[in-house]
Design a protein around this motif. Sequence first.
Motif, PDB file in Angstrom:
ATOM      1  N   GLU A  68      17.926  57.987  87.527  1.00  0.00           N
ATOM      2  CA  GLU A  68      17.016  57.090  86.808  1.00  0.00           C
ATOM      3  C   GLU A  68      17.769  56.193  85.828  1.00  0.00           C
ATOM      4  O   GLU A  68      17.465  55.010  85.694  1.00  0.00           O
ATOM      5  CB  GLU A  68      15.955  57.910  86.077  1.00  0.00           C
ATOM      6  CG  GLU A  68      14.974  58.608  87.012  1.00  0.00           C
ATOM      7  CD  GLU A  68      13.936  59.420  86.267  1.00  0.00           C
ATOM      8  OE1 GLU A  68      14.023  59.478  85.013  1.00  0.00           O
ATOM      9  OE2 GLU A  68      13.040  59.990  86.916  1.00  0.00           O
ATOM     10  N   GLY A  69      18.758  56.749  85.134  1.00  0.00           N
ATOM     11  CA  GLY A  69      19.531  55.953  84.177  1.00  0.00           C
ATOM     12  C   GLY A  69      20.271  54.818  84.859  1.00  0.00           C
ATOM     13  O   GLY A  69      20.287  53.674  84.351  1.00  0.00           O
ATOM     14  N   LEU A  70      20.881  55.103  86.000  1.00  0.00           N
ATOM     15  CA  LEU A  70      21.623  54.077  86.729  1.00  0.00           C
ATOM     16  C   LEU A  70      20.695  52.953  87.184  1.00  0.00           C
ATOM     17  O   LEU A  70      21.017  51.762  87.020  1.00  0.00           O
ATOM     18  CB  LEU A  70      22.307  54.713  87.945  1.00  0.00           C
ATOM     19  CG  LEU A  70      23.078  53.750  88.865  1.00  0.00           C
ATOM     20  CD1 LEU A  70      24.328  53.243  88.168  1.00  0.00           C
ATOM     21  CD2 LEU A  70      23.441  54.444  90.183  1.00  0.00           C
ATOM     22  N   LEU A  71      19.536  53.308  87.716  1.00  0.00           N
ATOM     23  CA  LEU A  71      18.615  52.303  88.221  1.00  0.00           C
ATOM     24  C   LEU A  71      17.947  51.523  87.094  1.00  0.00           C
ATOM     25  O   LEU A  71      17.646  50.329  87.255  1.00  0.00           O
ATOM     26  CB  LEU A  71      17.563  52.967  89.112  1.00  0.00           C
ATOM     27  CG  LEU A  71      18.112  53.612  90.398  1.00  0.00           C
ATOM     28  CD1 LEU A  71      16.991  54.219  91.224  1.00  0.00           C
ATOM     29  CD2 LEU A  71      18.895  52.606  91.227  1.00  0.00           C
ATOM     30  N   GLU A  72      17.720  52.166  85.958  1.00  0.00           N
ATOM     31  CA  GLU A  72      17.180  51.438  84.809  1.00  0.00           C
ATOM     32  C   GLU A  72      18.159  50.385  84.329  1.00  0.00           C
ATOM     33  O   GLU A  72      17.779  49.256  83.993  1.00  0.00           O
ATOM     34  CB  GLU A  72      16.850  52.416  83.685  1.00  0.00           C
ATOM     35  CG  GLU A  72      15.598  53.246  83.938  1.00  0.00           C
ATOM     36  CD  GLU A  72      15.362  54.276  82.850  1.00  0.00           C
ATOM     37  OE1 GLU A  72      16.184  54.301  81.880  1.00  0.00           O
ATOM     38  OE2 GLU A  72      14.400  55.056  82.955  1.00  0.00           O
ATOM     39  N   GLU A  73      19.455  50.739  84.278  1.00  0.00           N
ATOM     40  CA  GLU A  73      20.473  49.763  83.879  1.00  0.00           C
ATOM     41  C   GLU A  73      20.586  48.656  84.915  1.00  0.00           C
ATOM     42  O   GLU A  73      20.770  47.478  84.568  1.00  0.00           O
ATOM     43  CB  GLU A  73      21.818  50.464  83.691  1.00  0.00           C
ATOM     44  CG  GLU A  73      22.947  49.561  83.208  1.00  0.00           C
ATOM     45  CD  GLU A  73      22.689  48.976  81.829  1.00  0.00           C
ATOM     46  OE1 GLU A  73      23.370  47.997  81.475  1.00  0.00           O
ATOM     47  OE2 GLU A  73      21.811  49.507  81.092  1.00  0.00           O
ATOM     48  N   ALA A  74      20.478  49.010  86.200  1.00  0.00           N
ATOM     49  CA  ALA A  74      20.504  48.004  87.259  1.00  0.00           C
ATOM     50  C   ALA A  74      19.329  47.050  87.107  1.00  0.00           C
ATOM     51  O   ALA A  74      19.472  45.831  87.268  1.00  0.00           O
ATOM     52  CB  ALA A  74      20.475  48.680  88.624  1.00  0.00           C
ATOM     53  N   ASN A  75      18.164  47.603  86.756  1.00  0.00           N
ATOM     54  CA  ASN A  75      16.971  46.781  86.524  1.00  0.00           C
ATOM     55  C   ASN A  75      17.206  45.808  85.377  1.00  0.00           C
ATOM     56  O   ASN A  75      16.861  44.620  85.465  1.00  0.00           O
ATOM     57  CB  ASN A  75      15.789  47.707  86.223  1.00  0.00           C
ATOM     58  CG  ASN A  75      14.466  46.975  86.224  1.00  0.00           C
ATOM     59  OD1 ASN A  75      14.297  46.008  85.504  1.00  0.00           O
ATOM     60  ND2 ASN A  75      13.517  47.465  87.016  1.00  0.00           N
ATOM     61  N   ARG A  76      17.839  46.299  84.319  1.00  0.00           N
ATOM     62  CA  ARG A  76      18.113  45.450  83.154  1.00  0.00           C
ATOM     63  C   ARG A  76      19.069  44.317  83.526  1.00  0.00           C
ATOM     64  O   ARG A  76      18.899  43.170  83.075  1.00  0.00           O
ATOM     65  CB  ARG A  76      18.704  46.291  82.020  1.00  0.00           C
ATOM     66  CG  ARG A  76      18.854  45.535  80.704  1.00  0.00           C
ATOM     67  CD  ARG A  76      19.734  46.288  79.731  1.00  0.00           C
ATOM     68  NE  ARG A  76      21.104  46.405  80.218  1.00  0.00           N
ATOM     69  CZ  ARG A  76      21.991  45.399  80.173  1.00  0.00           C
ATOM     70  NH1 ARG A  76      21.643  44.219  79.695  1.00  0.00           N
ATOM     71  NH2 ARG A  76      23.220  45.590  80.620  1.00  0.00           N
ATOM     72  N   ILE A  77      20.075  44.617  84.350  1.00  0.00           N
ATOM     73  CA  ILE A  77      21.053  43.602  84.746  1.00  0.00           C
ATOM     74  C   ILE A  77      20.388  42.524  85.590  1.00  0.00           C
ATOM     75  O   ILE A  77      20.645  41.322  85.419  1.00  0.00           O
ATOM     76  CB  ILE A  77      22.222  44.261  85.511  1.00  0.00           C
ATOM     77  CG1 ILE A  77      23.086  45.060  84.531  1.00  0.00           C
ATOM     78  CG2 ILE A  77      23.056  43.225  86.258  1.00  0.00           C
ATOM     79  CD1 ILE A  77      24.168  45.862  85.178  1.00  0.00           C
TER      80      ILE A  77
END
Length: 231
Positions: free
Chosen positions: A174-183
Amino acid sequence: MIIAATPIPGNERYVGRTVDELMRIGAHVIYGPGSVTGVHVSGHASQEELKLMLNMMRPRYFIPIHGEYRMLRQHGSLAESVGIPKEDIFILDNGDTVEIQDGTARKGSKVTAGNVLIDGLGVGDVGNIVLRDRKPLSQDGILVVVVTLSKQDGTILSGPDIISRGFVYVRESEGLLEEANRIVTSTLHRLMNENVNEWASLKTHVKDALGRFLYEQTRRRPMILPIIMEV
């Protein structure tokens, strides 16, 4: 059990497995090169035997077949040494042709040769581009990024929604995908501020930014498929 032959290159593992299984059931297996066992026999004729065949047949044209290119050249040189003219010896690669008309042979045009790929009901309809796409899919998976933009002012109305298949398990990343979403969001905002609104350019920038981030974090390069919609 006597194996009086040397394994064909590439088949060593299967021959070794056969020897193992024979020994498991109690067989005494004699195998290996002739210098070790003294029982090896060749599956190929020697040079003198090949010369004998050429002298007996006296072919008008000679096309050596089977083996690597260096072997074909050596066989051709052997034929030349027993009197067959060099211009009547054809050394061919896969796809080369020889055309014979009115008793005269000459090298013809090339034809398509190689593996024929069968995919489902189709034969030969899977090309290099499709295979090129399938390779990263099989190795690193796919990431689909879905974003809905406003046609009036270019603002993000929905998303980005990131769908992972074969890349990471969503619940454990979830953390990785949340950061990907932010990018993705920040990349789109930056492009809008720069008045970049062509879909092709938006997709390219999203793929590049997201691809760099994911490689830095995972050392993997999934196929990234941005889907941008306007309403």
